[in-house]
Design an enzyme around this catalytic site. Structure first.
Site, PDB file in Angstrom:
ATOM      1  N   LYS A  81      -9.257  -5.737  16.730  1.00  8.91           N
ATOM      2  CA  LYS A  81      -8.810  -4.488  17.046  1.00  8.91           C
ATOM      3  C   LYS A  81      -9.204  -3.624  18.152  1.00  8.91           C
ATOM      4  O   LYS A  81     -10.653  -3.430  18.465  1.00  8.91           O
ATOM      5  CB  LYS A  81      -8.097  -3.961  15.786  1.00  8.91           C
ATOM      6  CG  LYS A  81      -7.179  -4.694  15.103  1.00  8.91           C
ATOM      7  CD  LYS A  81      -7.008  -3.372  13.571  1.00  8.91           C
ATOM      8  CE  LYS A  81      -5.918  -4.695  12.378  1.00  8.91           C
ATOM      9  NZ  LYS A  81      -5.213  -4.853  12.954  1.00  8.91           N
TER      10      LYS A  81
ATOM     11  N   GLY B  76      -2.284  -0.785   5.199  1.00  7.78           N
ATOM     12  CA  GLY B  76      -3.254  -0.213   4.050  1.00  7.78           C
ATOM     13  C   GLY B  76      -2.740   0.420   2.539  1.00  7.78           C
ATOM     14  O   GLY B  76      -3.146   0.944   2.402  1.00  7.78           O
TER      15      GLY B  76
ATOM     16  N   ARG C 284      13.950  -6.433   8.764  1.00  6.24           N
ATOM     17  CA  ARG C 284      15.326  -6.564   8.946  1.00  6.24           C
ATOM     18  C   ARG C 284      15.489  -5.605  10.396  1.00  6.24           C
ATOM     19  O   ARG C 284      16.483  -6.259  10.794  1.00  6.24           O
ATOM     20  CB  ARG C 284      15.406  -5.306   7.639  1.00  6.24           C
ATOM     21  CG  ARG C 284      15.299  -5.974   6.647  1.00  6.24           C
ATOM     22  CD  ARG C 284      16.316  -6.052   5.131  1.00  6.24           C
ATOM     23  NE  ARG C 284      16.706  -6.914   4.146  1.00  6.24           N
ATOM     24  CZ  ARG C 284      17.043  -7.294   3.790  1.00  6.24           C
ATOM     25  NH1 ARG C 284      18.099  -8.386   5.010  1.00  6.24           N
ATOM     26  NH2 ARG C 284      17.288  -8.532   2.962  1.00  6.24           N
TER      27      ARG C 284
ATOM     28  N   GLY D 273      -3.763  -7.686   5.623  1.00  5.73           N
ATOM     29  CA  GLY D 273      -4.879  -7.160   5.982  1.00  5.73           C
ATOM     30  C   GLY D 273      -5.812  -6.602   3.907  1.00  5.73           C
ATOM     31  O   GLY D 273      -6.442  -7.468   3.612  1.00  5.73           O
TER      32      GLY D 273
END
EC number: 4.3.3.6
Lengths: 218, 309
Positions: free
Chosen positions: B96, B168, B180, B250
């Site tokens: 990242k 997280g 959606r 994650g």
């Protein structure tokens, strides 16, 4: 599930191993050349196809999922019995009898007498496109899209090398098994898929007239 | 734009190779479809992820749950740590950069990571501009909460999109909301005629050409994954049934009781996302899931999904 008894020659049913990878692109390419594509994730689905495409993806993941879901042995046995198969990139690795540098527990289906090197051209930053002449594919060069691609280190006597890049075989054929290190399914050029679909149709014809028995060409 | 091609000393056929093309960048993400990308903070965790069948790992210094707990500025990871993870596994390694921090991205490219995530989970470095992703050979994945945001990232050169969710938290509600939203907006575009697409592009604040492409194809021109809050096999399968082509997990794995087992279970449920029996089997005896956070309790400053625009 029993396989359909209608003659397969006109439009063979070709499975795409759908454990992981660029399944949709292969389905679309097969559709475009007039085959009847279906996804294969289970042994009974595998039993119903005339030929199988093993897509691009992560070869370690594919190998683990195939083992975890009891597909590895059925895949090996169908390939041994003469089912035509085509693998691109990770699919090429899956069809290799031997991987030069396998991860622990990484197993292949095998079938093509060759040794492949994974990620041979390097990491993603080295991934590239280049034109290639592929034997048996008419109409000019194929745009080869190589993504963290393998190459073929060495082949056995029965393996025909269809294309090489920088001196390394990147497209091979042994009987009714075909493998490419690149991804024709990403280009919209369906010539490699057409070649494979024709090969599947011929094999299905032979199987129909012979009513099973010996596996041709291998 | 493209970098030095690999050596062509012994080319036997064809033209000079071209690296960093859109097809090569987007095509890389196509290879990850149907798979699970896992956050890892050490080479050992990366190996556990690879053994469990992950299609890629995201190399991080801290998982989002810890970034939330520790606070402070979250930055690109230590190059030694990233290199250690690249050494440890053969699957692709992502890392990242902060939003708009194109020098962190340059460093990640120099380190040889396979994909850069310009991520809202890290503290943004620029509150106006995202990085110009066409300037890199390494492809980028970016987060989005709606279609307009996804198309703006693609217009900047993103080769893969993930719905943001709320990283997280172990709470899938925001991931569902964003998936959606994106899928719903795509479905609506399908019904528009040409006249309406111009107005739609203006509303979406996205280039007309991309909007028209999405309307015609019924999908994004790049792969769409889900991220932010997946903690169980059923969560992963839910996101796939909602239209995600794969999932990022994650904190959900390495903040749980039995990471190896949970990782393998999430991989299985992602492949057989439409088979409840397989998901049920995969969900058995996994030990403790990560402790979740109720997203309604998060103050605005702690909502990562609102970072980026």
């Amino acid at each position: 599930m029993t396989s359909p008894t209608t003659p397969a020659a006109a439009s063979p049913t070709i499975g795409v191993l759908a454990l992981q990878g660029d399944v949709r692109e292969h389905l679309a390419a097969l559709q475009a050349v007039g085959a009847r594509p279906v996804t294969v994730r289970r042994p009974e689905e595998l039993a119903a196809v005339d030929g199988l495409v093993i897509p691009g993806g992560e070869s370690t993941t594919m190998s683990k999922l195939a083992a975890a879901f009891g597909l590895l042995e059925p895949l090996r046995s169908r390939v041994r019995d003469g089912m035509p198969a085509y693998g691109s990139c990770a699919g090429m690795i899956m069809l290799a009898d031997k991987i030069l540098d396998p991860r622990s527990g990484q197993e292949t289906i095998g079938g093509i007498d060759m040794i492949v090197r994974r990620n041979a051209f390097g990491r993603q930053n080295e991934s590239f496109e280049a034109e290639l002449d592929v034997a048996g594919v008419p109409g000019g060069p194929v745009q080869g899209v190589f993504i963290r691609a393998p190459w073929v280190e060495s082949v056995g006597a029965r393996v025909e090398v269809l294309a090489s890049y920088e001196g390394h075989p990147v497209a091979v054929r042994q009987g009714d098994l075909v493998a490419t290190a690149f991804h024709p399914e990403l280009t919209g050029d369906t010539r490699v898929h057409r070649l494979f679909a024709e090969l599947v149709a011929e094999a299905a014809d032979v199987a129909d007239s012979d009513d099973g028995g010996d596996s041709p060409g291998r | 734009m493209s970098s030095t091609p690999p050596s062509t000393s012994a080319a036997t056929s064809g033209t000079a190779p071209e690296t960093g093309t859109a097809r090569v960048k987007r095509g890389m993400a196509e290879q990850l479809k149907g798979g699970v990308i896992m956050d890892v903070v050490t080479p050992d965790q990366a190996k556990i992820a690879e053994d469990a069948g992950a299609v890629a790992v995201m190399a991080l210094e801290r998982v989002p749950a810890d970034i939330r707990k520790d606070g402070g500025v979250a930055r690109m990871s230590d190059p030694d740590m990233i290199e250690g993870i690249i050494e440890a596994v053969s699957i692709p390694v992502m890392a990242k950069s902060r939003i708009g921090h194109f020098v962190e991205a340059q460093v990640l490219q120099a380190l040889g990571v396979d994909y850069i995530d310009e991520s809202e989970v890290l503290t943004p470095a620029d509150e106006v501009n995202h990085s110009d992703k066409f300037a890199f050979t390494t492809p980028f994945v970016c987060g989005a909460t709606n279609l307009g945001e996804a198309l703006r990232r693609i217009a900047e050169g993103a080769a893969m999109i993930r719905s943001k969710g709320e990283a997280g938290t172990g709470n899938v509600v925001e991931a569902v909301r964003h998936m959606r939203q994106i899928r719903g907006e795509i479905a609506r575009l399908r019904g528009y005629d040409r006249n309406e697409l111009y107005a739609a592009a203006k509303e979406l604040r996205a280039p007309y050409e991309l909007v028209a492409e999405v309307a015609a194809a019924g999908k994004l021109p790049v792969v769409l994954f889900s991220a932010g809050g997946v903690a169980t096999p059923a969560d992963a399968a839910l996101m796939r049934q909602l239209g995600a082509e794969g999932v990022f997990v994650g904190s959900g794995i390495f903040k749980s009781g039995d990471p190896a087992k949970r990782a393998a279970a999430i991989v299985k449920a992602t492949t057989f996302y439409d088979d409840p029996k397989v998901i049920a089997d995969a969900s058995r005896a996994l030990g403790e899931a990560m402790v979740g956070i109720n997203c309604d309790d998060l103050p605005d400053s702690q909502r990562y999904a609102s970072r980026g625009w």
